[in-house]
Design a protein around this motif. Sequence first.
Motif, PDB file in Angstrom:
ATOM      1  N   ILE A   1      40.912  55.638  30.162  1.00 50.69           N
ATOM      2  CA  ILE A   1      40.347  55.722  31.507  1.00 50.69           C
ATOM      3  C   ILE A   1      39.394  54.546  31.651  1.00 50.69           C
ATOM      4  O   ILE A   1      38.568  54.292  30.775  1.00 50.69           O
ATOM      5  CB  ILE A   1      39.617  57.066  31.715  1.00 50.69           C
ATOM      6  CG1 ILE A   1      40.641  58.212  31.710  1.00 50.69           C
ATOM      7  CG2 ILE A   1      38.814  57.041  33.025  1.00 50.69           C
ATOM      8  CD1 ILE A   1      40.027  59.598  31.792  1.00 50.69           C
ATOM      9  N   TRP A   2      39.536  53.838  32.765  1.00 53.13           N
ATOM     10  CA  TRP A   2      38.761  52.616  32.996  1.00 53.13           C
ATOM     11  C   TRP A   2      37.890  52.730  34.238  1.00 53.13           C
ATOM     12  O   TRP A   2      38.297  53.323  35.239  1.00 53.13           O
ATOM     13  CB  TRP A   2      39.701  51.438  33.198  1.00 53.13           C
ATOM     14  CG  TRP A   2      40.328  50.955  31.937  1.00 53.13           C
ATOM     15  CD1 TRP A   2      41.331  51.571  31.243  1.00 53.13           C
ATOM     16  CD2 TRP A   2      39.996  49.775  31.229  1.00 53.13           C
ATOM     17  NE1 TRP A   2      41.637  50.832  30.135  1.00 53.13           N
ATOM     18  CE2 TRP A   2      40.837  49.725  30.101  1.00 53.13           C
ATOM     19  CE3 TRP A   2      39.077  48.760  31.439  1.00 53.13           C
ATOM     20  CZ2 TRP A   2      40.778  48.687  29.189  1.00 53.13           C
ATOM     21  CZ3 TRP A   2      39.025  47.730  30.526  1.00 53.13           C
ATOM     22  CH2 TRP A   2      39.870  47.697  29.416  1.00 53.13           C
ATOM     23  N   MET A   3      36.738  52.107  34.147  1.00 54.73           N
ATOM     24  CA  MET A   3      35.869  51.887  35.305  1.00 54.73           C
ATOM     25  C   MET A   3      35.718  50.378  35.435  1.00 54.73           C
ATOM     26  O   MET A   3      35.255  49.719  34.508  1.00 54.73           O
ATOM     27  CB  MET A   3      34.514  52.530  35.106  1.00 54.73           C
ATOM     28  CG  MET A   3      33.555  52.280  36.232  1.00 54.73           C
ATOM     29  SD  MET A   3      31.965  53.082  35.893  1.00 54.73           S
ATOM     30  CE  MET A   3      31.142  52.765  37.438  1.00 54.73           C
ATOM     31  N   ILE A   4      36.130  49.837  36.577  1.00 51.99           N
ATOM     32  CA  ILE A   4      35.999  48.409  36.868  1.00 51.99           C
ATOM     33  C   ILE A   4      34.896  48.289  37.914  1.00 51.99           C
ATOM     34  O   ILE A   4      34.980  48.910  38.976  1.00 51.99           O
ATOM     35  CB  ILE A   4      37.313  47.809  37.414  1.00 51.99           C
ATOM     36  CG1 ILE A   4      38.507  48.200  36.543  1.00 51.99           C
ATOM     37  CG2 ILE A   4      37.183  46.310  37.594  1.00 51.99           C
ATOM     38  CD1 ILE A   4      38.485  47.676  35.142  1.00 51.99           C
ATOM     39  N   TYR A   5      33.873  47.495  37.625  1.00 51.37           N
ATOM     40  CA  TYR A   5      32.652  47.511  38.417  1.00 51.37           C
ATOM     41  C   TYR A   5      32.188  46.089  38.696  1.00 51.37           C
ATOM     42  O   TYR A   5      32.026  45.297  37.780  1.00 51.37           O
ATOM     43  CB  TYR A   5      31.591  48.267  37.602  1.00 51.37           C
ATOM     44  CG  TYR A   5      30.280  48.521  38.265  1.00 51.37           C
ATOM     45  CD1 TYR A   5      30.100  49.642  39.058  1.00 51.37           C
ATOM     46  CD2 TYR A   5      29.202  47.666  38.075  1.00 51.37           C
ATOM     47  CE1 TYR A   5      28.874  49.904  39.644  1.00 51.37           C
ATOM     48  CE2 TYR A   5      27.974  47.920  38.665  1.00 51.37           C
ATOM     49  CZ  TYR A   5      27.815  49.037  39.450  1.00 51.37           C
ATOM     50  OH  TYR A   5      26.610  49.290  40.026  1.00 51.37           O
ATOM     51  N   GLU A   6      32.032  45.768  39.967  1.00 52.97           N
ATOM     52  CA  GLU A   6      31.472  44.474  40.365  1.00 52.97           C
ATOM     53  C   GLU A   6      30.002  44.673  40.692  1.00 52.97           C
ATOM     54  O   GLU A   6      29.629  45.629  41.356  1.00 52.97           O
ATOM     55  CB  GLU A   6      32.181  43.950  41.608  1.00 52.97           C
ATOM     56  CG  GLU A   6      31.545  42.706  42.171  1.00 52.97           C
ATOM     57  CD  GLU A   6      32.037  42.379  43.561  1.00 52.97           C
ATOM     58  OE1 GLU A   6      31.186  42.275  44.465  1.00 52.97           O
ATOM     59  OE2 GLU A   6      33.246  42.254  43.757  1.00 52.97           O
ATOM     60  N   TYR A   7      29.175  43.761  40.220  1.00 48.05           N
ATOM     61  CA  TYR A   7      27.744  43.905  40.466  1.00 48.05           C
ATOM     62  C   TYR A   7      27.126  42.558  40.821  1.00 48.05           C
ATOM     63  O   TYR A   7      27.710  41.510  40.596  1.00 48.05           O
ATOM     64  CB  TYR A   7      27.041  44.493  39.241  1.00 48.05           C
ATOM     65  CG  TYR A   7      26.997  43.531  38.069  1.00 48.05           C
ATOM     66  CD1 TYR A   7      25.883  42.733  37.849  1.00 48.05           C
ATOM     67  CD2 TYR A   7      28.070  43.408  37.196  1.00 48.05           C
ATOM     68  CE1 TYR A   7      25.836  41.842  36.785  1.00 48.05           C
ATOM     69  CE2 TYR A   7      28.037  42.519  36.132  1.00 48.05           C
ATOM     70  CZ  TYR A   7      26.919  41.739  35.930  1.00 48.05           C
ATOM     71  OH  TYR A   7      26.886  40.869  34.888  1.00 48.05           O
ATOM     72  N   LYS A   8      25.937  42.635  41.365  1.00 52.25           N
ATOM     73  CA  LYS A   8      25.114  41.454  41.606  1.00 52.25           C
ATOM     74  C   LYS A   8      23.738  41.748  41.036  1.00 52.25           C
ATOM     75  O   LYS A   8      23.191  42.826  41.256  1.00 52.25           O
ATOM     76  CB  LYS A   8      25.005  41.153  43.104  1.00 52.25           C
ATOM     77  CG  LYS A   8      26.301  40.712  43.712  1.00 52.25           C
ATOM     78  CD  LYS A   8      26.124  40.391  45.171  1.00 52.25           C
ATOM     79  CE  LYS A   8      27.476  40.027  45.767  1.00 52.25           C
ATOM     80  NZ  LYS A   8      27.378  39.743  47.180  1.00 52.25           N
ATOM     81  N   ASN A   9      23.190  40.805  40.313  1.00 51.16           N
ATOM     82  CA  ASN A   9      21.842  40.856  39.754  1.00 51.16           C
ATOM     83  C   ASN A   9      21.650  41.829  38.605  1.00 51.16           C
ATOM     84  O   ASN A   9      21.029  41.495  37.633  1.00 51.16           O
ATOM     85  CB  ASN A   9      20.795  41.152  40.836  1.00 51.16           C
ATOM     86  CG  ASN A   9      20.817  40.119  41.931  1.00 51.16           C
ATOM     87  OD1 ASN A   9      21.032  38.936  41.672  1.00 51.16           O
ATOM     88  ND2 ASN A   9      20.604  40.547  43.161  1.00 51.16           N
TER      89      ASN A   9
END
Length: 117
Positions: A75-83
């Motif tokens: 099971i994967w969590m793909i997460y885009e973030y800033k800072n």
Amino acid sequence: MKYFFSLHISTDTEQANKIAQILGVESNYPQVEWGYRLIVKDNKYTNFIDVFLGILEGKYDKLREIGIEKEDISIWMIYEYKNQCNMEFSPSDMKKLGDSGITFCISCYEGNVGNVL
């Protein structure tokens, strides 16, 4: 912030149709051998662990019959973030995942994940 979750099963092309029949869901994530992607809109909370474990529940024996072991499932969590990148998971969700024997993976990308999403 953008993120999505996916259920991955390492397999070959011939097995993909059998997996879909056993699980009752079609692969919708062509970047992996067999994958079911769950996209979250408007940052709405989704208990993705329950969703994916619910899809798998009671089907491990049938998957094993076609050569799919728990080690082939993640099971994967793909997460885009800033800072900054922060996440938290409840102990009960982590226990469910641990008890299932399914691997949990997290990929974080700073900035635009573009073609990943």
